[in-house]
Design a protein around this motif. Sequence first.
Motif, PDB file in Angstrom:
ATOM      1  N   THR A 143       0.810  -1.229   0.000  1.00 52.19           N
ATOM      2  CA  THR A 143       0.000   0.000   0.000  1.00 52.19           C
ATOM      3  C   THR A 143       0.840   1.273   0.000  1.00 52.19           C
ATOM      4  O   THR A 143       0.295   2.370  -0.100  1.00 52.19           O
ATOM      5  CB  THR A 143      -0.937   0.013   1.220  1.00 52.19           C
ATOM      6  N   THR A 144       2.140   1.126   0.126  1.00 49.42           N
ATOM      7  CA  THR A 144       3.038   2.289   0.093  1.00 49.42           C
ATOM      8  C   THR A 144       4.163   2.026  -0.896  1.00 49.42           C
ATOM      9  O   THR A 144       4.247   0.954  -1.493  1.00 49.42           O
ATOM     10  CB  THR A 144       3.643   2.559   1.489  1.00 49.42           C
ATOM     11  N   ARG A 145       5.036   2.985  -1.055  1.00 54.26           N
ATOM     12  CA  ARG A 145       6.207   2.834  -1.934  1.00 54.26           C
ATOM     13  C   ARG A 145       7.465   2.580  -1.107  1.00 54.26           C
ATOM     14  O   ARG A 145       8.575   2.936  -1.502  1.00 54.26           O
ATOM     15  CB  ARG A 145       6.387   4.091  -2.781  1.00 54.26           C
ATOM     16  N   ALA A 146       7.264   1.894   0.026  1.00 62.35           N
ATOM     17  CA  ALA A 146       8.365   1.705   0.970  1.00 62.35           C
ATOM     18  C   ALA A 146       9.529   0.920   0.354  1.00 62.35           C
ATOM     19  O   ALA A 146      10.696   1.244   0.585  1.00 62.35           O
ATOM     20  CB  ALA A 146       7.868   0.998   2.227  1.00 62.35           C
ATOM     21  N   LEU A 147       9.225  -0.098  -0.461  1.00 62.84           N
ATOM     22  CA  LEU A 147      10.287  -0.935  -1.018  1.00 62.84           C
ATOM     23  C   LEU A 147      11.139  -0.186  -2.037  1.00 62.84           C
ATOM     24  O   LEU A 147      12.298  -0.566  -2.276  1.00 62.84           O
ATOM     25  CB  LEU A 147       9.695  -2.193  -1.666  1.00 62.84           C
ATOM     26  N   THR A 148      10.600   0.847  -2.645  1.00 62.54           N
ATOM     27  CA  THR A 148      11.379   1.597  -3.632  1.00 62.54           C
ATOM     28  C   THR A 148      12.566   2.312  -2.988  1.00 62.54           C
ATOM     29  O   THR A 148      13.548   2.624  -3.671  1.00 62.54           O
ATOM     30  CB  THR A 148      10.496   2.634  -4.349  1.00 62.54           C
ATOM     31  N   GLN A 149      12.482   2.553  -1.691  1.00 58.01           N
ATOM     32  CA  GLN A 149      13.599   3.184  -0.983  1.00 58.01           C
ATOM     33  C   GLN A 149      14.820   2.270  -0.934  1.00 58.01           C
ATOM     34  O   GLN A 149      15.941   2.725  -0.703  1.00 58.01           O
ATOM     35  CB  GLN A 149      13.183   3.560   0.443  1.00 58.01           C
ATOM     36  N   PHE A 150      14.577   0.972  -1.138  1.00 55.29           N
ATOM     37  CA  PHE A 150      15.664  -0.008  -1.087  1.00 55.29           C
ATOM     38  C   PHE A 150      15.990  -0.557  -2.479  1.00 55.29           C
ATOM     39  O   PHE A 150      16.559  -1.647  -2.611  1.00 55.29           O
ATOM     40  CB  PHE A 150      15.276  -1.159  -0.149  1.00 55.29           C
ATOM     41  N   ASP A 151      15.614   0.202  -3.519  1.00 46.06           N
ATOM     42  CA  ASP A 151      15.881  -0.181  -4.918  1.00 46.06           C
ATOM     43  C   ASP A 151      15.344  -1.563  -5.247  1.00 46.06           C
ATOM     44  O   ASP A 151      16.022  -2.373  -5.902  1.00 46.06           O
ATOM     45  CB  ASP A 151      17.394  -0.120  -5.204  1.00 46.06           C
ATOM     46  N   SER A 152      14.134  -1.829  -4.787  1.00 45.62           N
ATOM     47  CA  SER A 152      13.526  -3.137  -5.022  1.00 45.62           C
ATOM     48  C   SER A 152      12.861  -3.200  -6.389  1.00 45.62           C
ATOM     49  O   SER A 152      12.167  -2.261  -6.798  1.00 45.62           O
ATOM     50  CB  SER A 152      12.498  -3.448  -3.938  1.00 45.62           C
ATOM     51  N   SER A 153      13.066  -4.293  -7.114  1.00 47.72           N
ATOM     52  CA  SER A 153      12.365  -4.522  -8.378  1.00 47.72           C
ATOM     53  C   SER A 153      11.203  -5.487  -8.180  1.00 47.72           C
ATOM     54  O   SER A 153      10.542  -5.885  -9.142  1.00 47.72           O
ATOM     55  CB  SER A 153      13.330  -5.081  -9.431  1.00 47.72           C
ATOM     56  N   VAL A 154      10.967  -5.886  -6.927  1.00 56.49           N
ATOM     57  CA  VAL A 154       9.853  -6.765  -6.589  1.00 56.49           C
ATOM     58  C   VAL A 154       8.686  -5.906  -6.122  1.00 56.49           C
ATOM     59  O   VAL A 154       8.841  -5.073  -5.220  1.00 56.49           O
ATOM     60  CB  VAL A 154      10.241  -7.769  -5.484  1.00 56.49           C
ATOM     61  N   PHE A 155       7.530  -6.109  -6.742  1.00 58.54           N
ATOM     62  CA  PHE A 155       6.344  -5.327  -6.395  1.00 58.54           C
ATOM     63  C   PHE A 155       5.343  -6.244  -5.702  1.00 58.54           C
ATOM     64  O   PHE A 155       5.088  -7.361  -6.156  1.00 58.54           O
ATOM     65  CB  PHE A 155       5.725  -4.719  -7.651  1.00 58.54           C
ATOM     66  N   ILE A 156       4.782  -5.772  -4.597  1.00 62.50           N
ATOM     67  CA  ILE A 156       3.802  -6.549  -3.844  1.00 62.50           C
ATOM     68  C   ILE A 156       2.403  -6.124  -4.278  1.00 62.50           C
ATOM     69  O   ILE A 156       2.048  -4.940  -4.170  1.00 62.50           O
ATOM     70  CB  ILE A 156       3.963  -6.339  -2.317  1.00 62.50           C
TER      71      ILE A 156
END
Length: 286
Positions: A143-156
Amino acid sequence: MKLLQYTWKSSMMKIINSKMAVFTILMIAVSRTYVGAIRQFSVAVDYPSSWCVFPFAMCSFSYLIMFWFGVIYVNTDVPFMQHMNMYHAIRVGRKCWALGQIGGIFIRSIVLTVVAVICTILPLLPDIEWSNEWGKLLRTAATTRALTQFDSSVFIYYEIFSEFSPLQLIGLEILLCACVCTFIGVLMFLLSLFLNKIAAVAGGLALAIALFPVLNIHSMIRHKLAFFIPTIWAELARIATPDYGYYWLPSIPYMFGFLIAGILCMTVIILIKVKKIEFNWENEDI
């Protein structure tokens, strides 16, 4: 009984070999890279992650293509003409030999998928929430863009949470990926019998690379093209998420029906072919 015994023996030869070891090492390295962002997020917020992240990792194009390349590499032992198989074919007969090889492909496909699942869990240790709930971490990431802060290419994908529990989703994912792996393996077996090993590998690679046009074509056409590209179906976690108003993945019954029908048809063709061909045995390791 003889067929079951030989299928088991064929499976063991297909699982315990150097190609499987290479696949395992590849998936450990790739999974560490892609799941690492979820681990970093877990550490940052001091909250454990759900163990069920494999279906979401498979929705990343680069992770998915590496998985299929690994599967194709493992299946390059087609057409199973290694010298040790000569004695098996003579002993059990050509039909039983071919069925045993196909059964071995299916069992190996299950093992390949389970190995990949385990490899996505290892980077999350020891902070894992061992339950049949999605947990706050993945829900927050969805529900947030929290993973983008860690350069994640995996989307939940949040929508899948209301459709399946972690156990249900991982069970379907394992079974579906195992069937797709079997489809690829049997297709490579078929092509190697009619043409050669190079054609078999090319056929497997064509299915894997077909992911690219499906993912990059217009959404109005994508859902139609996706009906005929089984390798894209591994993105099962996206099945409840519309893309520009289209639910572009086929239904689950269609996926399994297509794969089972395809495997059965190719099996019949293989059984007809092995009755007529001359086996050329090779001194080659599995």
